[in-house]
Write an enzyme that holds these catalytic residues in place. Structure first.
Site, PDB file in Angstrom:
ATOM      1  N   GLU A 155       0.857  -8.296   8.404  1.00  0.00           N
ATOM      2  CA  GLU A 155       0.871  -6.822   8.432  1.00  0.00           C
ATOM      3  C   GLU A 155       1.886  -6.273   7.444  1.00  0.00           C
ATOM      4  OE1 GLU A 155      -1.802  -6.008  10.107  1.00  0.00           O
ATOM      5  OE2 GLU A 155      -1.681  -8.140  10.634  1.00  0.00           O
ATOM      6  N   ARG A 175      -1.735  -9.329 -21.536  1.00  0.00           N
ATOM      7  CA  ARG A 175      -2.597  -8.999 -22.668  1.00  0.00           C
ATOM      8  C   ARG A 175      -1.934  -8.037 -23.643  1.00  0.00           C
ATOM      9  NH1 ARG A 175      -4.810  -4.414 -22.329  1.00  0.00           N
ATOM     10  NH2 ARG A 175      -6.667  -4.798 -23.568  1.00  0.00           N
ATOM     11  N   ASP A 218      -8.514   0.709 -26.147  1.00  0.00           N
ATOM     12  CA  ASP A 218      -8.583   0.551 -24.708  1.00  0.00           C
ATOM     13  C   ASP A 218      -8.750   1.869 -23.986  1.00  0.00           C
ATOM     14  OD1 ASP A 218      -8.207  -2.114 -24.784  1.00  0.00           O
ATOM     15  OD2 ASP A 218      -6.060  -2.032 -24.377  1.00  0.00           O
ATOM     16  N   PRO A 266       0.822  -1.223   0.000  1.00  0.00           N
ATOM     17  CA  PRO A 266       0.000   0.000   0.000  1.00  0.00           C
ATOM     18  C   PRO A 266       0.851   1.266   0.000  1.00  0.00           C
ATOM     19  CG  PRO A 266      -0.217  -1.194   2.088  1.00  0.00           C
ATOM     20  CD  PRO A 266       0.562  -2.068   1.167  1.00  0.00           C
TER      21      PRO A 266
HETATM   22  C1  4G1 Z   1      -2.306   0.276   5.544  1.00  0.00           C
HETATM   23  C2  4G1 Z   1      -3.580  -2.353  -0.805  1.00  0.00           C
HETATM   24  C3  4G1 Z   1      -2.301  -1.093   5.314  1.00  0.00           C
HETATM   25  C4  4G1 Z   1      -3.015  -3.239   0.091  1.00  0.00           C
HETATM   26  C5  4G1 Z   1      -3.005   1.117   4.688  1.00  0.00           C
HETATM   27  C6  4G1 Z   1      -3.113  -2.220  -2.066  1.00  0.00           C
HETATM   28  C7  4G1 Z   1      -3.663  -0.776   3.372  1.00  0.00           C
HETATM   29  C8  4G1 Z   1      -0.386  -4.440  -2.295  1.00  0.00           C
HETATM   30  C9  4G1 Z   1      -1.439  -3.873  -1.579  1.00  0.00           C
HETATM   31  C10 4G1 Z   1      -2.970  -1.609   4.247  1.00  0.00           C
HETATM   32  C11 4G1 Z   1      -1.933  -4.020  -0.279  1.00  0.00           C
HETATM   33  C12 4G1 Z   1      -3.675   0.579   3.609  1.00  0.00           C
HETATM   34  C13 4G1 Z   1      -2.035  -2.987  -2.446  1.00  0.00           C
HETATM   35  C14 4G1 Z   1      -3.004  -3.064   3.954  1.00  0.00           C
HETATM   36  C15 4G1 Z   1      -1.289  -4.963   0.695  1.00  0.00           C
HETATM   37  C16 4G1 Z   1       0.926  -6.592   3.695  1.00  0.00           C
HETATM   38  C17 4G1 Z   1       0.053  -7.710   3.236  1.00  0.00           C
HETATM   39  C18 4G1 Z   1       0.236  -5.325   3.316  1.00  0.00           C
HETATM   40  C19 4G1 Z   1      -1.290  -7.155   2.903  1.00  0.00           C
HETATM   41  C20 4G1 Z   1      -1.247  -5.662   3.095  1.00  0.00           C
HETATM   42  C21 4G1 Z   1      -4.402   1.471   2.647  1.00  0.00           C
HETATM   43  C22 4G1 Z   1      -2.062  -5.309   4.329  1.00  0.00           C
HETATM   44  N1  4G1 Z   1      -1.375  -3.021  -3.635  1.00  0.00           N
HETATM   45  N2  4G1 Z   1      -1.782  -4.951   1.955  1.00  0.00           N
HETATM   46  N3  4G1 Z   1      -2.108  -3.871   4.589  1.00  0.00           N
HETATM   47  O1  4G1 Z   1      -3.774  -3.499   3.142  1.00  0.00           O
HETATM   48  O2  4G1 Z   1      -0.353  -5.662   0.378  1.00  0.00           O
HETATM   49  O3  4G1 Z   1      -0.391  -3.889  -3.532  1.00  0.00           O
END
Ligand code: 4G1
Length: 262
Positions: A122, A160, A175, A95
């Site tokens: 986490e 794709r 697209d 994130p």
């Molecule tokens: C704090 C979202 C934590 C989440 C704030 C989009 C989200 C990977 C992504 C999180 C993830 C926000 C993504 C959250 C993601 C470690 C494993 C991080 C899952 C995890 C807004 C959990 N694009 N999220 N934390 O979702 O990996 O790529």
């Protein structure tokens, strides 16, 4: 040259079915896209094969351990070297990453590929990120349970774009986002639609826009462009600003847009 993705994940089984369906299937069959799955648990040690532990400093949840990740990445580097493959960049889905764009997808589609790291719990020990991750990419601002769906999304978007995957090269140009605007609406048969008596609660018009039935290709092209501008101005006005800044709006586009806001 094939695009290669080495995916580090605790859930490799999430990736298997995707390679057997849809227009992207051929790309995997012909190895235009080569996805190699690296199950992280195979690189964990001890009877319990631990891949996570509690965070230093306390707090809720668990952190992905750095050592299994490092061992897994070493195995990937050995495999890449054995295949005389180039040193692929390490991408972490997070994130905290930069939002994924079609521009980045296009660059990846033209390049040799990447190592994709999928987080769980986490998140992962920061020391792995500092030492090994070249780029962090986010799919958006919401909470997910892991990076696997973002990784699948990236693989789909890149796949794709490989030559021969879409039936029609013109599909790329139509697209959404190939020109930075949203797509126009689409219609197909039947031309005249009889809604079932109870099947149209919103009172939607059953007619296809007549211009699409006119056979006037220039009129159709203009209507589609105007629909793109209309829906983009309505829903994603910032994309209009970006297209304008790139000098991609014609005089006619600007005139149409100025009428819209009246
Ligand atoms: C704090 C979202 C934590 C989440 C704030 C989009 C989200 C990977 C992504 C999180 C993830 C926000 C993504 C959250 C993601 C470690 C494993 C991080 C899952 C995890 C807004 C959990 N694009 N999220 N934390 O979702 O990996 O790529």
């Amino acid at each position: 040259m094939a695009v290669r993705f080495d995916v580090i994940t605790l859930f490799p089984e999430l990736f298997a079915p995707f390679q057997t369906v849809g227009v992207t299937r051929r790309a995997f069959e012909t190895k235009a896209v080569d996805v190699r799955l690296w199950p992280l648990r195979d690189f964990a040690e001890g009877v319990y094969r631990r891949v996570d532990d509690r965070p230093f400093g306390g707090g809720p949840g668990m952190v992905m351990l750095v050592e299994p990740l490092v061992r897994c990445l070493s195995a990937i580097r050995s495999d890449q070297d054995a295949a005389a493959a180039p040193r692929l960049p390490v991408v972490l889905f997070s994130p905290a990453g930069k939002p994924l764009t079609q521009q980045r997808v296009q660059q990846l589609a033209e390049g040799p590929g990447a190592v994709l790291v999928c987080g769980r719990y986490e998140g992962i020990d920061q020391r792995f990120i500092d030492a090994h991750v070249d780029e962090e990419i986010s799919l958006g601002d919401y909470v997910l349970s892991g990076g696997e769906l973002p990784a699948l999304t990236l693989i789909d978007a890149v796949t794709r774009l490989q030559p021969g995957v879409l039936h029609d090269a013109a599909s790329h140009e139509q697209d959404s986002f190939s020109d930075g605007l949203l797509d126009c609406p689409h219609y197909s048969r039947p031309e005249v639609l009889d809604w079932p008596a109870d099947g149209n609660e919103r009172g939607v018009d059953a007619a296809v826009p007549p211009v699409l039935m006119s056979g006037h290709h220039a009129h159709i092209a203009r209507w589609r462009r105007e629909q793109q501008l209309r829906i983009t101005a309505l829903r994603r006005p910032e994309l209009i600003e970006l297209a304008r800044a790139r000098g991609e709006l014609s005089k006619h586009d600007e005139h149409f847009l100025s009428q819209l806001t009246l």
